[in-house]
Design a protein around this motif. Sequence first.
Motif, PDB file in Angstrom:
ATOM      1  N   VAL A  70       0.852  -1.194   0.000  1.00  0.00           N
ATOM      2  CA  VAL A  70       0.000   0.000   0.000  1.00  0.00           C
ATOM      3  C   VAL A  70       0.884   1.239   0.000  1.00  0.00           C
ATOM      4  O   VAL A  70       2.070   1.192   0.358  1.00  0.00           O
ATOM      5  CB  VAL A  70      -0.944   0.020   1.219  1.00  0.00           C
ATOM      6  CG1 VAL A  70      -1.911  -1.151   1.174  1.00  0.00           C
ATOM      7  CG2 VAL A  70      -0.148   0.012   2.522  1.00  0.00           C
ATOM      8  N   LYS A  71       0.278   2.354  -0.386  1.00  0.00           N
ATOM      9  CA  LYS A  71       0.967   3.640  -0.459  1.00  0.00           C
ATOM     10  C   LYS A  71       0.394   4.572   0.594  1.00  0.00           C
ATOM     11  O   LYS A  71      -0.805   4.883   0.582  1.00  0.00           O
ATOM     12  CB  LYS A  71       0.790   4.238  -1.856  1.00  0.00           C
ATOM     13  CG  LYS A  71       1.514   5.554  -2.062  1.00  0.00           C
ATOM     14  CD  LYS A  71       1.309   6.065  -3.480  1.00  0.00           C
ATOM     15  CE  LYS A  71       2.029   7.390  -3.708  1.00  0.00           C
ATOM     16  NZ  LYS A  71       1.796   7.911  -5.084  1.00  0.00           N
ATOM     17  N   LEU A  72       1.257   4.987   1.531  1.00  0.00           N
ATOM     18  CA  LEU A  72       0.803   5.885   2.591  1.00  0.00           C
ATOM     19  C   LEU A  72       0.620   7.321   2.112  1.00  0.00           C
ATOM     20  O   LEU A  72      -0.116   8.083   2.732  1.00  0.00           O
ATOM     21  CB  LEU A  72       1.806   5.863   3.751  1.00  0.00           C
ATOM     22  CG  LEU A  72       1.829   4.598   4.601  1.00  0.00           C
ATOM     23  CD1 LEU A  72       2.935   4.695   5.641  1.00  0.00           C
ATOM     24  CD2 LEU A  72       0.492   4.384   5.282  1.00  0.00           C
ATOM     25  N   GLY A  73       1.304   7.685   1.042  1.00  0.00           N
ATOM     26  CA  GLY A  73       1.192   9.047   0.533  1.00  0.00           C
ATOM     27  C   GLY A  73       2.392   9.374  -0.338  1.00  0.00           C
ATOM     28  O   GLY A  73       3.174   8.495  -0.709  1.00  0.00           O
ATOM     29  N   PRO A  74       2.565  10.649  -0.670  1.00  0.00           N
ATOM     30  CA  PRO A  74       3.743  11.028  -1.454  1.00  0.00           C
ATOM     31  C   PRO A  74       5.008  10.918  -0.626  1.00  0.00           C
ATOM     32  O   PRO A  74       4.976  10.671   0.580  1.00  0.00           O
ATOM     33  CB  PRO A  74       3.430  12.477  -1.851  1.00  0.00           C
ATOM     34  CG  PRO A  74       2.478  12.957  -0.819  1.00  0.00           C
ATOM     35  CD  PRO A  74       1.661  11.785  -0.401  1.00  0.00           C
ATOM     36  N   ALA A  75       6.121  11.111  -1.263  1.00  0.00           N
ATOM     37  CA  ALA A  75       7.408  10.964  -0.586  1.00  0.00           C
ATOM     38  C   ALA A  75       7.586  11.989   0.519  1.00  0.00           C
ATOM     39  O   ALA A  75       8.233  11.716   1.528  1.00  0.00           O
ATOM     40  CB  ALA A  75       8.539  11.072  -1.602  1.00  0.00           C
ATOM     41  N   LYS A  76       7.005  13.161   0.340  1.00  0.00           N
ATOM     42  CA  LYS A  76       7.188  14.202   1.359  1.00  0.00           C
ATOM     43  C   LYS A  76       6.367  13.934   2.612  1.00  0.00           C
ATOM     44  O   LYS A  76       6.537  14.646   3.617  1.00  0.00           O
ATOM     45  CB  LYS A  76       6.812  15.565   0.777  1.00  0.00           C
ATOM     46  CG  LYS A  76       5.353  15.669   0.357  1.00  0.00           C
ATOM     47  CD  LYS A  76       5.043  17.040  -0.228  1.00  0.00           C
ATOM     48  CE  LYS A  76       3.565  17.157  -0.649  1.00  0.00           C
ATOM     49  NZ  LYS A  76       3.276  18.499  -1.216  1.00  0.00           N
ATOM     50  N   SER A  77       5.460  12.931   2.584  1.00  0.00           N
ATOM     51  CA  SER A  77       4.694  12.618   3.797  1.00  0.00           C
ATOM     52  C   SER A  77       5.572  11.991   4.876  1.00  0.00           C
ATOM     53  O   SER A  77       5.156  11.890   6.032  1.00  0.00           O
ATOM     54  CB  SER A  77       3.533  11.685   3.465  1.00  0.00           C
ATOM     55  OG  SER A  77       4.009  10.468   2.918  1.00  0.00           O
ATOM     56  N   TYR A  78       6.765  11.558   4.515  1.00  0.00           N
ATOM     57  CA  TYR A  78       7.697  11.057   5.536  1.00  0.00           C
ATOM     58  C   TYR A  78       8.661  12.173   5.906  1.00  0.00           C
ATOM     59  O   TYR A  78       9.312  12.768   5.057  1.00  0.00           O
ATOM     60  CB  TYR A  78       8.482   9.847   5.020  1.00  0.00           C
ATOM     61  CG  TYR A  78       9.581   9.431   5.966  1.00  0.00           C
ATOM     62  CD1 TYR A  78       9.286   8.812   7.173  1.00  0.00           C
ATOM     63  CD2 TYR A  78      10.928   9.684   5.666  1.00  0.00           C
ATOM     64  CE1 TYR A  78      10.287   8.449   8.045  1.00  0.00           C
ATOM     65  CE2 TYR A  78      11.933   9.327   6.540  1.00  0.00           C
ATOM     66  CZ  TYR A  78      11.613   8.703   7.742  1.00  0.00           C
ATOM     67  OH  TYR A  78      12.608   8.350   8.621  1.00  0.00           O
ATOM     68  N   ASN A  79       8.769  12.451   7.185  1.00  0.00           N
ATOM     69  CA  ASN A  79       9.661  13.475   7.718  1.00  0.00           C
ATOM     70  C   ASN A  79      10.842  12.764   8.350  1.00  0.00           C
ATOM     71  O   ASN A  79      10.688  12.029   9.334  1.00  0.00           O
ATOM     72  CB  ASN A  79       8.937  14.341   8.746  1.00  0.00           C
ATOM     73  CG  ASN A  79       9.763  15.540   9.176  1.00  0.00           C
ATOM     74  OD1 ASN A  79      10.954  15.646   8.863  1.00  0.00           O
ATOM     75  ND2 ASN A  79       9.131  16.474   9.886  1.00  0.00           N
ATOM     76  N   CYS A  80      12.001  12.941   7.783  1.00  0.00           N
ATOM     77  CA  CYS A  80      13.184  12.258   8.294  1.00  0.00           C
ATOM     78  C   CYS A  80      13.603  12.741   9.665  1.00  0.00           C
ATOM     79  O   CYS A  80      14.419  12.096  10.339  1.00  0.00           O
ATOM     80  CB  CYS A  80      14.340  12.390   7.308  1.00  0.00           C
ATOM     81  SG  CYS A  80      14.875  14.109   7.039  1.00  0.00           S
ATOM     82  N   HIS A  81      13.102  13.892  10.107  1.00  0.00           N
ATOM     83  CA  HIS A  81      13.461  14.416  11.428  1.00  0.00           C
ATOM     84  C   HIS A  81      12.571  13.856  12.527  1.00  0.00           C
ATOM     85  O   HIS A  81      13.002  13.806  13.692  1.00  0.00           O
ATOM     86  CB  HIS A  81      13.386  15.955  11.423  1.00  0.00           C
ATOM     87  CG  HIS A  81      14.314  16.578  10.435  1.00  0.00           C
ATOM     88  ND1 HIS A  81      15.669  16.699  10.646  1.00  0.00           N
ATOM     89  CD2 HIS A  81      14.078  17.132   9.190  1.00  0.00           C
ATOM     90  CE1 HIS A  81      16.234  17.289   9.607  1.00  0.00           C
ATOM     91  NE2 HIS A  81      15.300  17.561   8.711  1.00  0.00           N
ATOM     92  N   THR A  82      11.370  13.465  12.191  1.00  0.00           N
ATOM     93  CA  THR A  82      10.443  12.928  13.205  1.00  0.00           C
ATOM     94  C   THR A  82      10.254  11.430  13.087  1.00  0.00           C
ATOM     95  O   THR A  82       9.807  10.777  14.044  1.00  0.00           O
ATOM     96  CB  THR A  82       9.082  13.622  13.079  1.00  0.00           C
ATOM     97  OG1 THR A  82       8.549  13.390  11.760  1.00  0.00           O
ATOM     98  CG2 THR A  82       9.225  15.128  13.322  1.00  0.00           C
ATOM     99  N   GLY A  83      10.572  10.837  11.925  1.00  0.00           N
ATOM    100  CA  GLY A  83      10.412   9.401  11.742  1.00  0.00           C
ATOM    101  C   GLY A  83       8.974   9.002  11.491  1.00  0.00           C
ATOM    102  O   GLY A  83       8.109   9.817  11.146  1.00  0.00           O
ATOM    103  N   LEU A  84       8.707   7.741  11.678  1.00  0.00           N
ATOM    104  CA  LEU A  84       7.358   7.203  11.490  1.00  0.00           C
ATOM    105  C   LEU A  84       6.500   7.547  12.688  1.00  0.00           C
ATOM    106  O   LEU A  84       6.838   7.210  13.831  1.00  0.00           O
ATOM    107  CB  LEU A  84       7.414   5.677  11.319  1.00  0.00           C
ATOM    108  CG  LEU A  84       8.160   5.154  10.093  1.00  0.00           C
ATOM    109  CD1 LEU A  84       8.251   3.622  10.163  1.00  0.00           C
ATOM    110  CD2 LEU A  84       7.450   5.578   8.820  1.00  0.00           C
TER     111      LEU A  84
END
Length: 929
Positions: free
Chosen positions: A694-708
Amino acid sequence: MKDSNAALPVSMGTLLRADLPEDAAHRDDGLCVVGVLGKSGARPGPQKETLLNDLADKHVFSLFGGPRDGGTPDSHIRAFHLRESRVLYLLLSSVGDGRQLLRACESLSAGTGHSDAHDVWTRLDRQHCLHLLYVFSVCHVLLLVHPNQTFDVTHDRLFRALDALRQKVLPLMRAAVKDCAVSKEWKLNCRPCPPRLLFVFQMSGSLKVSAHGSESGGNPDKPKKHSPRRRLQHALEDQIYRIFRKSRVLTNQSSNCLFTVPANQAFVYVIPADDEDPVGALLGQLRSVCTLCEPDPGPVVSGPRRYQQARRSTRLPGGGVGAVGEPAGVLMGGGGGGQLVDCSLREFLWQHVELVLTKKGFDDSVGRNPQPSHFELPTYSKWVQVASRLHQVLVGDPDEDVADLALKVQGQLKVLEGFLDADTKFSENRCQKALPLAHSAYQSNLPHNYTTTVHKNQLAQALRVYSQHARGVAFQRYALQLHEDCYKFWSNGHQLCEERSLTDQHCVHKFHLLPQPGEKTDVDRNPPVLNHNSRGRSTSACNCGRKQAPREDPFDVQAANYDFYQLLEEKCCGKLERIDFPVFQPSTPDPAPACPPAPRPPSEASASSEPQQAKEPSAAQSHTPADTSLSLDLSLGQSSDSLGPYGDAERAEVQPKRPSLVDRQPSTVEYLPGMMHSGCPKGLLPKFSSWSLVKLGPAKSYNCHTGLEQPGFLPGSSFLLPWDLVIRSRSEEDAGLTEPLDGGASSWPAPNKTLVGKRGSTGGLGRSRRRDDVARVFVGFEYEDARGRRFVSCGPDKIVKVLGPGGAKDPATRVLNTDMPLYIPSPSQGRGLKSHFAQLTRLFVVVPDAPLEVTLNPQVQPGPPPCPLFHPEQTDLVLPPDGFWVLRFPYSYATDRGPCLPPKENQPLNNYKVLRAMLRAATANPPPP
């Protein structure tokens, strides 16, 4: 006394079936029947055949070999008729004789057990009892032979058993002889008279009688009144009479007894021992033959003295054991009823036979009011008529008219068990006492419901206790009864359901049935209708990982990998974009599962795997953008060709060419019963997919500073690992070409190394190069344990730990270039001693908006070799750019032959792994200007 008309001995059946012509002169003469029975000694000495030869004064019965008439081993009774003497001798043989014992031992094979051998001897004893009952029913006088001078007390038990058997079968015997032309007394008692039983013993060498009369002062003419032989005979008579009176085998009324003994005549005869000097014995015999004796001019006497004098005058050479080398018998006066002292065996017997031939009969009743017993001296024809009918009922093959009686007689043989089979009776009593102890040992410390393993362990303990107390031939029979009793106790409401869950836990319900589709559970039914339940609960997240929920311990693959996630999909990730894996599409209303192929030998499987291993590296690095245009069926076909040694073990060789379009079409009639793996036949799809993408969203929906930002993650372990891919600029000549970025040294910079860019800058990645020259992909291998604790791993033995802002610093190259474990110890262990494992559950991939092709090809080995490799129904999936994708792995792995269980505590975890090169990246064609 020589009988010129004597016939050879024949079997009893042959005698009764033969139609012998009767001499008119002796047609109306009476017949005395004498039976000889008992045992024969193992050492050389007078046997029963020797005694009959002595009684007949000729060599009638052969001492070696079988019967002269060619009889079979079953002809236990042989007959010899002396017509002039009017005596019929019946010789009964049994396992107490050497020949019959040898035949019985030869019939037993080497592998015969103790219980089986005992059954053979018991059958022979019962057969011997029927022969004895027959002899006791047709004879007037019986000779019981002993191989030594000691009375065998087992005869007392045998005679009591025969008496009880005779009382049981007497009505059947009366029905058999009711049409015979004999007297009413004979029909009523089924015997001509109560037979008189005489006893013959063999004297040992220690009690040898001196032939020269040393005990009588050296005078050979003086009678030996106190010889050891005479004293022994009197002592044996007193002993035998006392034993039989105590056991009530002998009573006052002789007509009610099985046999009688005379009250005023000798009924014990002791045969003197052989001379140890064979030369002297031969000389004495030669002297007695050559000496001419003058006939005694004394007056003619009758009775036993007449036969004594006849014995002196007509002594023949080799006259037998009783006549060789011994002096003439002397009649002792006084008490004892005219007892013969040191007489021969023939003289001892003839005083009883004479009472029969003179029709005086036996008056053996004692007491105050003795009742005379019936007596009849039959003719030969009458005796044969009655003896033939009794022989068919008791011993031989019956005719149709008496077959029913013979069958009823066999049914009455149970009365012999208590008397003859004392070993079995003792063994049964011991085994019956041991059974309650064994039952208690089985039921000790038992739960209410238990499995087959517990049942077998408790049964072994019960058998151990039983074997300590049980003895004898009934051991095996009662051991089988113990097996049956314990099994009945277990199956009567104590049997636990034997089904094990996919996590290797037992169902806690007792034996039950599964509900059919549309059927409700019913606890009150027998057996109840219930779903499996191991009382094991765990916490798992949905396909996308944003929602956690408790789940029951699954017992089938569909509940583990599909049903649970479908329920959560309605609440969480049902509207997310996804890539559906192909599943079985039926074209018939009742599709059937495909039959599993037969396993191949390991040698052929290893031979077929070698070319696959050689092909795997080239197949992994030969991916081009043109491969994405292949059809779904071709990708299914290629997925099983590049799996190395865990591929399809059923193929004889690797396909050198691409399959045709006809072979690529999946079946719409048969479906794959298990999950898709390297050993599955081609062209089959499962009814559901155990994987999810499944696709959670676009690539920018993941924030590398806050994580999952999802529940269940351990603090600082929800960050994905960066994967920097270098996209080189291309000239016009290189347009359309691609360079693979598969994780090698030319695809991304090594740690602590500066990149020399196109413009010659050495200041790093960002400032001196264009931003589109480097693309960053984020990858995360997420593990989840049974309590819902989640974390991302940055290596086979390391967990991501980010304590401050900035995200994870470890690159993803380590997890992409190594085989990641499928199970690792959970970092948050409980208080118990049992260790918990966390399982690889999801793969997070963040694909940036860049000219990249990220190909997904997961291959999981959930067990030690030869476990197959599991993969989705579609391999080499190209993830579209600008997406945050989540690949959910199966919760359990199973083939059509059973589940692949999780590892135990003592099993190495390196056999459970996800193969490397799960992700491959390559530059895509630039868009047209």
